[in-house]
Design a protein around this motif. Structure first.
Motif, PDB file in Angstrom:
ATOM      1  N   GLU A 120       0.855  -1.188   0.000  1.00 27.42           N
ATOM      2  CA  GLU A 120       0.000   0.000   0.000  1.00 27.42           C
ATOM      3  C   GLU A 120       0.887   1.233   0.000  1.00 27.42           C
ATOM      4  OE1 GLU A 120      -2.807   0.267   3.274  1.00 27.42           O
ATOM      5  OE2 GLU A 120      -3.127   2.413   2.917  1.00 27.42           O
ATOM      6  N   SER A 121       0.651   2.140  -0.922  1.00 27.69           N
ATOM      7  CA  SER A 121       1.360   3.425  -0.845  1.00 27.69           C
ATOM      8  C   SER A 121       0.611   4.484  -1.634  1.00 27.69           C
ATOM      9  CB  SER A 121       2.796   3.313  -1.358  1.00 27.69           C
ATOM     10  OG  SER A 121       3.490   4.523  -1.111  1.00 27.69           O
ATOM     11  N   HIS A 122       0.576   5.684  -1.046  1.00 32.63           N
ATOM     12  CA  HIS A 122      -0.120   6.851  -1.614  1.00 32.63           C
ATOM     13  C   HIS A 122       0.435   8.054  -0.864  1.00 32.63           C
ATOM     14  CE1 HIS A 122      -2.327   6.073   2.094  1.00 32.63           C
ATOM     15  NE2 HIS A 122      -2.579   4.855   1.633  1.00 32.63           N
ATOM     16  N   PRO A 123      -0.003   9.258  -1.157  1.00 33.83           N
ATOM     17  CA  PRO A 123       0.629  10.411  -0.492  1.00 33.83           C
ATOM     18  C   PRO A 123       0.497  10.433   1.037  1.00 33.83           C
ATOM     19  CG  PRO A 123      -0.448  11.113  -2.496  1.00 33.83           C
ATOM     20  CD  PRO A 123      -0.851   9.687  -2.288  1.00 33.83           C
ATOM     21  N   TYR A 124      -0.470   9.734   1.605  1.00 33.53           N
ATOM     22  CA  TYR A 124      -0.567   9.686   3.071  1.00 33.53           C
ATOM     23  C   TYR A 124       0.238   8.527   3.671  1.00 33.53           C
ATOM     24  CZ  TYR A 124      -4.321  13.194   3.085  1.00 33.53           C
ATOM     25  OH  TYR A 124      -5.038  14.349   2.954  1.00 33.53           O
ATOM     26  N   LEU A 125       0.821   7.710   2.816  1.00 26.79           N
ATOM     27  CA  LEU A 125       1.641   6.565   3.289  1.00 26.79           C
ATOM     28  C   LEU A 125       2.728   6.359   2.235  1.00 26.79           C
ATOM     29  CD1 LEU A 125       1.890   4.157   5.399  1.00 26.79           C
ATOM     30  CD2 LEU A 125       0.580   2.808   3.745  1.00 26.79           C
ATOM     31  N   THR A 126       3.761   7.183   2.307  1.00 26.61           N
ATOM     32  CA  THR A 126       4.722   7.208   1.194  1.00 26.61           C
ATOM     33  C   THR A 126       5.697   6.029   1.248  1.00 26.61           C
ATOM     34  OG1 THR A 126       6.057   8.771   2.470  1.00 26.61           O
ATOM     35  CG2 THR A 126       4.574   9.682   0.807  1.00 26.61           C
ATOM     36  N   GLN A 127       5.949   5.483   2.411  1.00 24.97           N
ATOM     37  CA  GLN A 127       6.793   4.282   2.568  1.00 24.97           C
ATOM     38  C   GLN A 127       8.162   4.450   1.906  1.00 24.97           C
ATOM     39  OE1 GLN A 127       5.475   0.972   3.927  1.00 24.97           O
ATOM     40  NE2 GLN A 127       3.578   0.668   2.819  1.00 24.97           N
TER      41      GLN A 127
END
Ligand code: A2P
Length: 319
Positions: free
Chosen positions: A186-193
């Motif tokens: 999972e990755s998106h601007p709130y969870l850049t990882q």
């Protein structure tokens, strides 16, 4: 679109309703999609296969033009179940090989025979008075070794993992004879990882991000609120205005411009087209940084939350 760009946006098949699935897959291929992200657990591989078959039979593409991924479900982690699980996915999809096969979660659950329940999902005993998720003592190295056998057999071109953290990835690199080619997270601007993506990249592993639009995927599951959406963030809307693109296109472009492959799902033809039309513009360095700075480590798809809420089992894997 450059030839290799076509594969940077895959169609995510999670939550595509069975009734529309074949038609959506067919239409997606017709409009240019060449990468499909499937899984046993999505419960629609027969319909996905029908859409693929229709596109190929009409000469829209060949099998070799497509990159098709599927995933090993948690109940098939024991070494003797890995090949049958792959063969079941292949039969449902109507294919003779997969481009990629991934371990869906680093979670092993007790085996459920195909004829008893397919896909088996998370709960071991759905008809009991106290249904619950159960786990099985199968170490991940056993599962990986059986995944390696699939490459030897020539039924899968690449193998990889999903939902691994850096510790599990380091461990996998220490014992694998065939190295993982892909990591899906999972990755998106709130969870850049960023650290996990950097680690995978250092290992030469390609990273695919699911839920690249963040909360949107989880609204229908009641696992997120509309206010969790990243699409109304000023840095996103300003870039959308400057480039005359939609906020979703900006967030998806950010996803590929940082070097990842993304797999947004849509059941809507206009949005499907929108989601692959992100290769005729570029975000500036400031826009890339501004969007990355939205990170709040907000994970929507977390077994540490949903297993307890939905399946009566506290089972964190990322902490
Ligand atoms: P829809 O199918 O109605 O288009 P995921 O994160 O699992 O890929 O899901 C993406 C979610 O975002 C889905 O709910 C999808 O709904 C929605 N979506 C996909 N593309 C767009 C877009 N371009 N603009 C707005 N919403 C989108």
């Amino acid at each position: 679109m450059e030839n290799n760009e076509i594969y940077k946006v895959g169609l995510g098949l999670w939550k595509l309703p069975k009734d529309d699935c074949a038609e959506i897959v067919y239409n997606a291929i017709k409009m240019g999609y060449r990468h499909l992200d499937s899984a046993c657990d999505y419960g629609n591989e027969i319909e996905v296969g029908q859409g693929i078959a229709k596109a190929i039979s009409e000469g829209i593409c060949t099998r070799e033009d497509l990159r098709i991924t599927s995933k090993l479900w948690n109940t098939y982690h024991a070494k003797e179940h890995v090949l049958p699980a792959l063969e079941k996915s292949l039969a449902d999809l109507g294919l003779t090989y997969l481009d990629s096969y991934l371990i869906h979660f680093p979670i092993a659950q007790p085996f459920v025979p195909f004829e008893e329940r397919y896909p088996p999902e998370w709960i071991f005993n759905p008809d009991s008075t106290s249904p619950e998720m159960q786990t099985a003592p199968v170490p991940l190295h056993e599962t990986w070794s059986a995944m390696e056998d699939l490459i030897e057999k020539g039924v899968v071109n690449k193998i990889g993992v999903c939902n691994y953290n850096s510790g599990l990835l380091n461990d996998l690199m220490s014992y694998s004879k065939i190295k993982p080619a892909q990591l899906q997270i999972e990755s998106h601007p709130y969870l850049t990882q960023e650290r996990l993506i950097r680690l995978a990249t250092d290992y030469g592993i390609d990273v695919t991000t699911f839920s690249p639009l963040g909360a949107l995927s989880y609204l229908e599951l009641d696992m997120a609120e509309q206010t969790d959406s990243v699409l109304t963030q000023p840095v996103v809307t300003a870039a959308a205005q400057r480039l005359n693109k939609t906020p979703a296109q900006i967030v998806l472009r950010w996803g590929v411009q940082r070097g990842c492959t993304i797999i947004p799902k849509s059941s809507n033809l206009t949005r499907l087209k929108e989601n692959i039309s992100i290769f005729d513009f570029e975000l500036s360095d400031e826009e890339m940084t501004g969007i990355s700075n939205l990170n709040i480590n907000k994970r929507f798809n977390d077994p540490g939350n949903f297993c307890e809420a939905a399946f009566n089992k506290f089972y964190p894997i990322y902490d």
